[in-house]
Write a protein that holds these residues in place. Structure first.
Motif, PDB file in Angstrom:
ATOM      1  N   UNK A  64       5.545  -7.772   1.854  1.00  0.00           N
ATOM      2  CA  UNK A  64       5.964  -7.919   0.432  1.00  0.00           C
ATOM      3  C   UNK A  64       6.000  -8.928   0.385  1.00  0.00           C
ATOM      4  N   UNK A  65       5.253 -10.245   1.005  1.00  0.00           N
ATOM      5  CA  UNK A  65       4.996 -11.468   0.659  1.00  0.00           C
ATOM      6  C   UNK A  65       3.806 -11.673   0.304  1.00  0.00           C
ATOM      7  N   UNK A  66       3.119 -10.537   0.401  1.00  0.00           N
ATOM      8  CA  UNK A  66       1.997 -10.645  -0.502  1.00  0.00           C
ATOM      9  C   UNK A  66       1.807  -9.898  -1.441  1.00  0.00           C
ATOM     10  N   UNK A  67       3.080  -8.958  -1.596  1.00  0.00           N
ATOM     11  CA  UNK A  67       3.068  -8.604  -2.749  1.00  0.00           C
ATOM     12  C   UNK A  67       3.300  -9.701  -4.281  1.00  0.00           C
ATOM     13  N   UNK A  68       4.692 -10.703  -3.014  1.00  0.00           N
ATOM     14  CA  UNK A  68       5.651 -11.383  -3.796  1.00  0.00           C
ATOM     15  C   UNK A  68       4.324 -12.766  -4.583  1.00  0.00           C
ATOM     16  N   UNK A  69       3.018 -12.761  -3.825  1.00  0.00           N
ATOM     17  CA  UNK A  69       1.663 -13.480  -4.483  1.00  0.00           C
ATOM     18  C   UNK A  69       1.169 -12.779  -5.211  1.00  0.00           C
ATOM     19  N   UNK A  70       0.967 -11.818  -5.319  1.00  0.00           N
ATOM     20  CA  UNK A  70      -0.118 -10.855  -6.621  1.00  0.00           C
ATOM     21  C   UNK A  70       1.414 -10.768  -7.756  1.00  0.00           C
ATOM     22  N   UNK A  71       2.316 -10.992  -7.256  1.00  0.00           N
ATOM     23  CA  UNK A  71       3.460  -9.642  -8.847  1.00  0.00           C
ATOM     24  C   UNK A  71       3.175 -11.044 -10.333  1.00  0.00           C
ATOM     25  N   UNK A  72       3.294 -11.886 -10.062  1.00  0.00           N
ATOM     26  CA  UNK A  72       2.483 -12.549 -11.321  1.00  0.00           C
ATOM     27  C   UNK A  72       1.462 -12.569 -11.531  1.00  0.00           C
ATOM     28  N   UNK A  73       0.229 -11.567 -11.520  1.00  0.00           N
ATOM     29  CA  UNK A  73      -0.744 -10.186 -11.946  1.00  0.00           C
ATOM     30  C   UNK A  73      -1.144  -9.090 -11.755  1.00  0.00           C
ATOM     31  N   UNK A  74      -0.248  -9.153 -11.154  1.00  0.00           N
ATOM     32  CA  UNK A  74      -0.090  -7.116 -11.240  1.00  0.00           C
ATOM     33  C   UNK A  74       0.865  -6.638 -11.189  1.00  0.00           C
ATOM     34  N   UNK A  75       1.021  -5.126 -11.322  1.00  0.00           N
ATOM     35  CA  UNK A  75       2.148  -4.893 -11.481  1.00  0.00           C
ATOM     36  C   UNK A  75       1.795  -4.313  -9.504  1.00  0.00           C
ATOM     37  N   UNK A  76       2.351  -4.734  -8.468  1.00  0.00           N
ATOM     38  CA  UNK A  76       2.453  -4.538  -7.160  1.00  0.00           C
ATOM     39  C   UNK A  76       3.857  -3.142  -6.941  1.00  0.00           C
ATOM     40  N   UNK A  77       2.647  -2.014  -6.028  1.00  0.00           N
ATOM     41  CA  UNK A  77       3.697  -1.795  -5.413  1.00  0.00           C
ATOM     42  C   UNK A  77       3.200  -0.961  -3.836  1.00  0.00           C
ATOM     43  N   UNK A  78       4.689  -1.027  -2.616  1.00  0.00           N
ATOM     44  CA  UNK A  78       4.888  -0.713  -1.700  1.00  0.00           C
ATOM     45  C   UNK A  78       5.664   0.221  -1.673  1.00  0.00           C
ATOM     46  N   UNK A  79       5.029   0.713  -0.467  1.00  0.00           N
ATOM     47  CA  UNK A  79       6.583   1.539  -0.084  1.00  0.00           C
ATOM     48  C   UNK A  79       5.785   1.908   1.246  1.00  0.00           C
ATOM     49  N   UNK A  80       6.973   2.446   2.551  1.00  0.00           N
ATOM     50  CA  UNK A  80       6.782   2.838   3.376  1.00  0.00           C
ATOM     51  C   UNK A  80       6.613   3.939   3.755  1.00  0.00           C
ATOM     52  N   UNK A  81       5.202   3.854   4.493  1.00  0.00           N
ATOM     53  CA  UNK A  81       4.905   5.529   5.376  1.00  0.00           C
ATOM     54  C   UNK A  81       5.377   6.297   5.578  1.00  0.00           C
ATOM     55  N   UNK A  82       5.408   7.185   5.519  1.00  0.00           N
ATOM     56  CA  UNK A  82       6.482   8.625   6.131  1.00  0.00           C
ATOM     57  C   UNK A  82       7.324   7.815   7.335  1.00  0.00           C
ATOM     58  N   UNK A  83       8.159   8.600   7.657  1.00  0.00           N
ATOM     59  CA  UNK A  83       8.439   8.325   9.113  1.00  0.00           C
ATOM     60  C   UNK A  83       8.582   6.942   9.696  1.00  0.00           C
ATOM     61  N   UNK A  84       9.187   5.770   8.156  1.00  0.00           N
ATOM     62  CA  UNK A  84       9.288   4.573   8.450  1.00  0.00           C
ATOM     63  C   UNK A  84       9.729   4.059   7.740  1.00  0.00           C
ATOM     64  N   UNK A  85      10.453   3.092   8.307  1.00  0.00           N
ATOM     65  CA  UNK A  85      11.675   2.490   7.237  1.00  0.00           C
ATOM     66  C   UNK A  85      12.784   3.548   6.358  1.00  0.00           C
ATOM     67  N   UNK A  86      12.455   2.806   4.989  1.00  0.00           N
ATOM     68  CA  UNK A  86      13.669   4.166   4.402  1.00  0.00           C
ATOM     69  C   UNK A  86      12.857   5.443   3.822  1.00  0.00           C
ATOM     70  N   UNK A  87      11.410   5.945   4.535  1.00  0.00           N
ATOM     71  CA  UNK A  87      11.182   7.013   4.537  1.00  0.00           C
ATOM     72  C   UNK A  87      10.961   8.283   5.383  1.00  0.00           C
ATOM     73  N   UNK A  88      11.293   9.412   4.917  1.00  0.00           N
ATOM     74  CA  UNK A  88      11.501  10.233   6.089  1.00  0.00           C
ATOM     75  C   UNK A  88      10.071  11.205   6.455  1.00  0.00           C
ATOM     76  N   UNK A  89       9.854  12.460   7.209  1.00  0.00           N
ATOM     77  CA  UNK A  89       9.057  13.204   7.738  1.00  0.00           C
ATOM     78  C   UNK A  89       9.738  14.303   7.568  1.00  0.00           C
ATOM     79  N   UNK A  90       9.555  15.210   6.190  1.00  0.00           N
ATOM     80  CA  UNK A  90       9.281  16.353   6.514  1.00  0.00           C
ATOM     81  C   UNK A  90       8.743  17.576   7.057  1.00  0.00           C
TER      82      UNK A  90
END
Length: 276
Positions: A43-69
């Motif tokens: 997220x901190x890297x994303x905040x640094x890049x956000x002025x120049x780009x549409x920055x997209x971060x995600x929880x890889x499956x099985x971690x954070x708020x992402x599940x694994x079906x």
């Protein structure tokens, strides 16, 4: 500076739900973390890049708020996830990956995902057949610990046998306040092992077939194996660029400003805009 973040839940090919954050404006750049990481760690890297780009971060499956079906661990599952994130941001994107996330994004390119430019930081490939390798059964043992619900044991095994962290250091980590965050990621660790296959040499012939612009970055204070693997990626991909960061090691995401500057220059070259 406050960055407005929009969170969405998207669905991957097998029905897995992925939590995706989007911030900034401009050409899309997806950030992919490595083992023990979720979208908060980039997220901190994303905040640094956000002025120049549409920055997209995600929880890889099985971690954070992402599940694994899925019923089993497959690299193809994570490739499908990255494809779903790319589709979510418009069907094409540039991508940055850190550690095993770096291997994952390179694998995505090699499997034909619509990726325009790739930057990687210290992909943990095995670049030298003479360097120490974990035993080939480490994946099976890790998977068994996860299946048994032993998250502490799985995290310890990964840190000790795959990363090489000394036992006394792991003991100190277990006593620290960050340990629950690490142990929580244990069910996703088999994916990190599968994508990097650290007991065998990196797939040089496949890597040599990459035709999109690639930037490979490492810190001069990192482990020798990580530096060697990064150099090998740059030497193998036609036209790839190699960048060395003075004073940096594998924990660069904790100090993202200098890395963000390097990435902004590289990704801006693909959009036709100048970065100052």
């Amino acid at each position: 500076m406050t960055t407005n973040i929009t969170t969405a839940n998207i669905t991957s090919k097998d029905g897995t739900t992925l939590a995706v954050d989007t911030a900034g404006q401009g050409a899309p750049v997806i950030l992919v973390g490595g083992a023990f990481n979720d979208r908060s760690t980039v997220a901190a890297l994303g905040a640094e890049l956000a002025p120049a780009f549409t920055v997209v971060t995600y929880d890889r499956r099985g971690r954070g708020a992402s599940d694994d079906s899925s019923e089993e661990y497959l690299v193809a599952n994570e490739i499908d996830d990255l494809a779903a994130v790319i589709e979510h941001v418009g069907g094409r994107a540039s991508v940055f990956g850190h550690s095993s996330g770096a291997v994952l994004v390179l694998e995505g390119v090699m499997r034909g995902l619509p990726i325009d430019r790739v930057a990687v930081y210290e992909p943990p490939y095995c670049a030298d057949e003479n360097q120490p390798k974990p035993p080939a059964d480490v994946y099976a043992r890790l998977k068994a610990l996860v299946a048994a619900g032993d998250r502490d044991g799985a995290a310890e095994l990964f840190l000790g046998e795959l990363i090489g962290v000394p036992a006394e250091v792991i003991a100190g980590m277990k006593a620290g306040e960050e340990w629950p965050f690490l142990a929580d990621k244990a069910p996703s660790l088999p994916y990190d092992v599968l994508v990097t296959t650290p007991w065998q040499l990196m797939p040089l012939e496949r890597i040599a077939g990459i035709s999109v612009p690639v930037l490979a970055v490492y810190g001069d204070q990192t482990a020798p194996g990580l530096a060697a693997a990064t150099k090998m990626v740059a030497a193998t991909v036609p036209g790839a660029e190699l960048k060395v960061m003075p004073g940096e090691d594998h924990a660069v995401l904790q100090r993202p400003a200098a890395l963000a500057s390097i990435l902004t220059k590289f990704f801006s070259a693909g959009t036709g805009r100048r970065s100052e």
